[in-house]
Scaffold this motif. Structure first.
Motif, short mmCIF file in Angstrom:
data_model
loop_
_atom_site.label_atom_id
_atom_site.label_comp_id
_atom_site.label_asym_id
_atom_site.label_seq_id
_atom_site.Cartn_x
_atom_site.Cartn_y
_atom_site.Cartn_z
N THR A 163 0.85 -1.18 0.00
CA THR A 163 0.00 0.00 0.00
C THR A 163 0.89 1.24 0.00
O THR A 163 2.09 1.16 0.32
CB THR A 163 -0.91 0.04 1.24
OG1 THR A 163 -0.08 0.22 2.40
CG2 THR A 163 -1.75 -1.22 1.38
N ASN A 164 0.33 2.36 -0.33
CA ASN A 164 1.10 3.61 -0.29
C ASN A 164 1.59 3.90 1.13
O ASN A 164 2.70 4.39 1.31
CB ASN A 164 0.27 4.77 -0.83
CG ASN A 164 0.13 4.70 -2.33
OD1 ASN A 164 0.99 4.18 -3.03
ND2 ASN A 164 -0.97 5.22 -2.83
N THR A 165 0.78 3.59 2.13
CA THR A 165 1.20 3.80 3.52
C THR A 165 2.41 2.93 3.84
O THR A 165 3.36 3.39 4.48
CB THR A 165 0.04 3.51 4.49
OG1 THR A 165 -1.04 4.41 4.21
CG2 THR A 165 0.47 3.68 5.94
#
Length: 89
Positions: free
Chosen positions: A7-9
């Motif tokens: 994920t981007n996180t």
């Protein structure tokens, strides 16, 4: 074995420790140059000190972002000994 997309996180959790280290290194370099320029160019030295202070504020925001994101995330097979183009003189 199939790669699982991050994920981007998760990507940010990997990158933030590097950004923190990189940011701190630049701030230290700015202060070092400010000291060397203090007598020769006091106005320039003051601007470098101000830039270092701005980086310290950025450092605090990056640290807060890392905490909010859940802390550092190490990825298997990835080392943070990345080669970068530092301009040390």
């Amino acid at each position: 074995m199939k790669d699982v997309a991050m994920t981007n996180t998760e990507k940010v959790r990997v990158m933030l420790p590097h950004w923190l280290e990189h940011n701190q290194g630049h701030g230290t370099e700015f202060l070092r140059w400010a000291e060397m320029l203090a007598a020769e160019a006091p106005d320039l030295a003051a601007l470098l000190r101000r830039a270092a202070e701005s980086l310290q504020a950025a450092q605090q925001s990056l640290e807060e972002a890392l905490t909010k994101a859940g802390g550092p995330l190490a990825t298997p097979g990835h080392s943070h000994s990345c080669e970068h183009h530092h301009h040390h003189h």
